[in-house]
Motif scaffolding. Structure first.
Motif, PDB file in Angstrom:
ATOM      1  N   MET A  61       0.850  -1.208   0.000  1.00 11.58           N
ATOM      2  CA  MET A  61       0.000   0.000   0.000  1.00 11.58           C
ATOM      3  C   MET A  61       0.876   1.244   0.000  1.00 11.58           C
ATOM      4  O   MET A  61       1.895   1.310   0.682  1.00 11.58           O
ATOM      5  CB  MET A  61      -0.912   0.011   1.220  1.00 11.58           C
ATOM      6  N   ALA A  62       0.487   2.229  -0.779  1.00  8.28           N
ATOM      7  CA  ALA A  62       1.255   3.466  -0.885  1.00  8.28           C
ATOM      8  C   ALA A  62       0.876   4.442   0.222  1.00  8.28           C
ATOM      9  O   ALA A  62      -0.200   4.361   0.813  1.00  8.28           O
ATOM     10  CB  ALA A  62       1.013   4.116  -2.243  1.00  8.28           C
ATOM     11  N   THR A  63       1.785   5.379   0.485  1.00 10.48           N
ATOM     12  CA  THR A  63       1.475   6.518   1.336  1.00 10.48           C
ATOM     13  C   THR A  63       1.266   7.734   0.438  1.00 10.48           C
ATOM     14  O   THR A  63       1.742   7.778  -0.704  1.00 10.48           O
ATOM     15  CB  THR A  63       2.602   6.814   2.327  1.00 10.48           C
ATOM     16  N   LEU A  64       0.561   8.722   0.957  1.00 12.05           N
ATOM     17  CA  LEU A  64       0.277   9.939   0.202  1.00 12.05           C
ATOM     18  C   LEU A  64       0.820  11.133   0.965  1.00 12.05           C
ATOM     19  O   LEU A  64       0.486  11.342   2.133  1.00 12.05           O
ATOM     20  CB  LEU A  64      -1.228  10.097  -0.010  1.00 12.05           C
ATOM     21  N   SER A  65       1.677  11.910   0.297  1.00 13.35           N
ATOM     22  CA  SER A  65       2.225  13.127   0.907  1.00 13.35           C
ATOM     23  C   SER A  65       1.729  14.343   0.150  1.00 13.35           C
ATOM     24  O   SER A  65       1.415  14.272  -1.045  1.00 13.35           O
ATOM     25  CB  SER A  65       3.753  13.101   0.902  1.00 13.35           C
ATOM     26  N   LEU A  66       1.659  15.461   0.852  1.00 18.58           N
ATOM     27  CA  LEU A  66       1.286  16.744   0.257  1.00 18.58           C
ATOM     28  C   LEU A  66       2.388  17.746   0.531  1.00 18.58           C
ATOM     29  O   LEU A  66       2.785  17.942   1.685  1.00 18.58           O
ATOM     30  CB  LEU A  66      -0.023  17.256   0.870  1.00 18.58           C
ATOM     31  N   THR A  67       2.887  18.378  -0.517  1.00 19.97           N
ATOM     32  CA  THR A  67       3.808  19.501  -0.379  1.00 19.97           C
ATOM     33  C   THR A  67       3.053  20.762  -0.759  1.00 19.97           C
ATOM     34  O   THR A  67       2.571  20.890  -1.887  1.00 19.97           O
ATOM     35  CB  THR A  67       5.038  19.320  -1.282  1.00 19.97           C
ATOM     36  N   GLN A  68       2.941  21.682   0.205  1.00 16.79           N
ATOM     37  CA  GLN A  68       2.106  22.857   0.000  1.00 16.79           C
ATOM     38  C   GLN A  68       2.838  24.107   0.452  1.00 16.79           C
ATOM     39  O   GLN A  68       3.454  24.131   1.520  1.00 16.79           O
ATOM     40  CB  GLN A  68       0.813  22.704   0.802  1.00 16.79           C
ATOM     41  N   PHE A  69       2.793  25.146  -0.383  1.00 17.01           N
ATOM     42  CA  PHE A  69       3.320  26.458  -0.019  1.00 17.01           C
ATOM     43  C   PHE A  69       2.189  27.243   0.661  1.00 17.01           C
ATOM     44  O   PHE A  69       1.075  27.315   0.135  1.00 17.01           O
ATOM     45  CB  PHE A  69       3.782  27.233  -1.251  1.00 17.01           C
ATOM     46  N   LEU A  70       2.499  27.853   1.813  1.00 12.40           N
ATOM     47  CA  LEU A  70       1.497  28.600   2.566  1.00 12.40           C
ATOM     48  C   LEU A  70       2.054  29.953   3.001  1.00 12.40           C
ATOM     49  O   LEU A  70       3.240  30.085   3.291  1.00 12.40           O
ATOM     50  CB  LEU A  70       1.080  27.831   3.823  1.00 12.40           C
ATOM     51  N   THR A  71       1.151  30.940   3.103  1.00 12.36           N
ATOM     52  CA  THR A  71       1.506  32.194   3.754  1.00 12.36           C
ATOM     53  C   THR A  71       1.333  32.030   5.259  1.00 12.36           C
ATOM     54  O   THR A  71       0.794  31.027   5.740  1.00 12.36           O
ATOM     55  CB  THR A  71       0.600  33.333   3.269  1.00 12.36           C
ATOM     56  N   LEU A  72       1.743  33.020   6.035  1.00  9.02           N
ATOM     57  CA  LEU A  72       1.565  32.963   7.485  1.00  9.02           C
ATOM     58  C   LEU A  72       0.100  32.873   7.881  1.00  9.02           C
ATOM     59  O   LEU A  72      -0.228  32.307   8.933  1.00  9.02           O
ATOM     60  CB  LEU A  72       2.204  34.189   8.148  1.00  9.02           C
ATOM     61  N   ASP A  73      -0.799  33.424   7.046  1.00  5.94           N
ATOM     62  CA  ASP A  73      -2.218  33.324   7.358  1.00  5.94           C
ATOM     63  C   ASP A  73      -2.890  32.172   6.610  1.00  5.94           C
ATOM     64  O   ASP A  73      -4.113  32.141   6.484  1.00  5.94           O
ATOM     65  CB  ASP A  73      -2.947  34.657   7.114  1.00  5.94           C
ATOM     66  N   GLY A  74      -2.087  31.207   6.151  1.00  6.58           N
ATOM     67  CA  GLY A  74      -2.634  29.949   5.665  1.00  6.58           C
ATOM     68  C   GLY A  74      -3.092  29.907   4.227  1.00  6.58           C
ATOM     69  O   GLY A  74      -3.718  28.935   3.803  1.00  6.58           O
ATOM     70  N   VAL A  75      -2.794  30.944   3.433  1.00  8.26           N
ATOM     71  CA  VAL A  75      -3.241  30.997   2.038  1.00  8.26           C
ATOM     72  C   VAL A  75      -2.316  30.136   1.165  1.00  8.26           C
ATOM     73  O   VAL A  75      -1.091  30.230   1.267  1.00  8.26           O
ATOM     74  CB  VAL A  75      -3.255  32.445   1.523  1.00  8.26           C
ATOM     75  N   TYR A  76      -2.923  29.330   0.290  1.00 10.05           N
ATOM     76  CA  TYR A  76      -2.140  28.534  -0.649  1.00 10.05           C
ATOM     77  C   TYR A  76      -2.318  28.993  -2.097  1.00 10.05           C
ATOM     78  O   TYR A  76      -1.626  28.519  -2.996  1.00 10.05           O
ATOM     79  CB  TYR A  76      -2.518  27.048  -0.549  1.00 10.05           C
ATOM     80  N   GLN A  77      -3.206  29.915  -2.334  1.00  8.37           N
ATOM     81  CA  GLN A  77      -3.616  30.271  -3.685  1.00  8.37           C
ATOM     82  C   GLN A  77      -2.513  30.973  -4.470  1.00  8.37           C
ATOM     83  O   GLN A  77      -1.904  31.934  -3.999  1.00  8.37           O
ATOM     84  CB  GLN A  77      -4.848  31.171  -3.623  1.00  8.37           C
ATOM     85  N   ALA A  78      -2.241  30.491  -5.680  1.00  5.83           N
ATOM     86  CA  ALA A  78      -1.381  31.156  -6.669  1.00  5.83           C
ATOM     87  C   ALA A  78      -0.017  31.585  -6.140  1.00  5.83           C
ATOM     88  O   ALA A  78       0.370  32.739  -6.262  1.00  5.83           O
ATOM     89  CB  ALA A  78      -2.108  32.376  -7.242  1.00  5.83           C
ATOM     90  N   PRO A  79       0.775  30.655  -5.593  1.00 12.32           N
ATOM     91  CA  PRO A  79       2.103  31.052  -5.121  1.00 12.32           C
ATOM     92  C   PRO A  79       3.095  31.371  -6.232  1.00 12.32           C
ATOM     93  O   PRO A  79       4.062  32.093  -6.014  1.00 12.32           O
ATOM     94  CB  PRO A  79       2.566  29.821  -4.330  1.00 12.32           C
ATOM     95  N   GLY A  80       2.853  30.835  -7.445  1.00 16.90           N
ATOM     96  CA  GLY A  80       3.893  30.874  -8.463  1.00 16.90           C
ATOM     97  C   GLY A  80       3.794  31.944  -9.517  1.00 16.90           C
ATOM     98  O   GLY A  80       4.692  32.068 -10.349  1.00 16.90           O
TER      99      GLY A  80
END
Length: 203
Positions: free
Chosen positions: A1-20
């Motif tokens: 069985m595989a494991t699932l990881s998430l790599t996420q860029f966040l701001t200090l207030d938790g925003v992930y939208q459009a980092p790039g």
């Protein structure tokens, strides 16, 4: 069985939208796209290279898939540790709207995302990696399907934008498995899923 990881860029207030980039995701009238770019340095690059050294497959949401598919297939340097993995390994896209995918090695998961991802984890071995894909990540977090979080927290507050842990997110405990900081001030946190929170009192 595989494991699932998430790599996420966040701001200090938790925003992930459009980092790039400014045009990456303007939904909801978001005007702060590209907020992670000024903090990209060698430490950041080394961390990402280490992450991309491990996957057996990738799982992406529709928007992230479109962004990746428009860029990474054109990066053909075999010495590029990120491009070589993204172009060579299987990619699974959870989508109800995408009809076809031209990026080699892509499979569309067109059913219920929770059921599809649970079945995918059962059928594969090794580490399946998610990058970005915040909407899909929120759904999978609500069903305890993400085993590891790599949260890269950037020293900026935006005040608006989509957040990884919105109001009403499922109460979940995590165990800190690693941490660091880049020279530009990005903090690197790795957490392992640890079930439900424990509660107590200081009284």
């Amino acid at each position: 069985m595989a494991t699932l990881s998430l790599t996420q860029f966040l701001t200090l207030d938790g925003v992930y939208q459009a980092p790039g980039g400014p045009d990456e995701d303007t939904s909801g009238g978001f005007t702060h796209g590209g907020w992670s770019v000024p903090y990209g340095d060698d430490d950041f690059g080394r961390f990402m290279n280490d992450v991309f050294a491990r996957p057996a497959a990738f799982l992406l949401g529709r928007r992230t898939y479109d962004i990746f598919a428009s860029y990474w297939p054109k990066q053909t340097d075999p010495a590029d540790p990120i491009a070589s993995k993204l172009n060579a390994l299987p990619k699974y896209v959870a989508t109800t709207t995408l009809e076809s995918a031209d990026w080699a090695g892509t499979t569309l998961l067109r059913g219920d995302a929770v059921q599809e991802v649970a079945a995918l984890k059962e059928s594969l071995d090794g580490e399946i990696q998610m990058h970005g894909s915040g909407g899909l990540a929120r759904t999978l977090l609500a069903h305890d399907l993400i085993d590891t979080l790599h949260l890269l927290v950037f020293p900026v507050v935006l005040g608006t934008g989509l957040r990884l842990f919105p109001e009403g997110a499922r109460p979940t405990a995590f165990r800190l498995a690693g941490s660091g900081v880049t020279s530009a001030g990005v903090t690197l946190h790795t957490y392992e899923h640890a079930g439900r929170p424990a509660y107590g009192s200081y009284a």
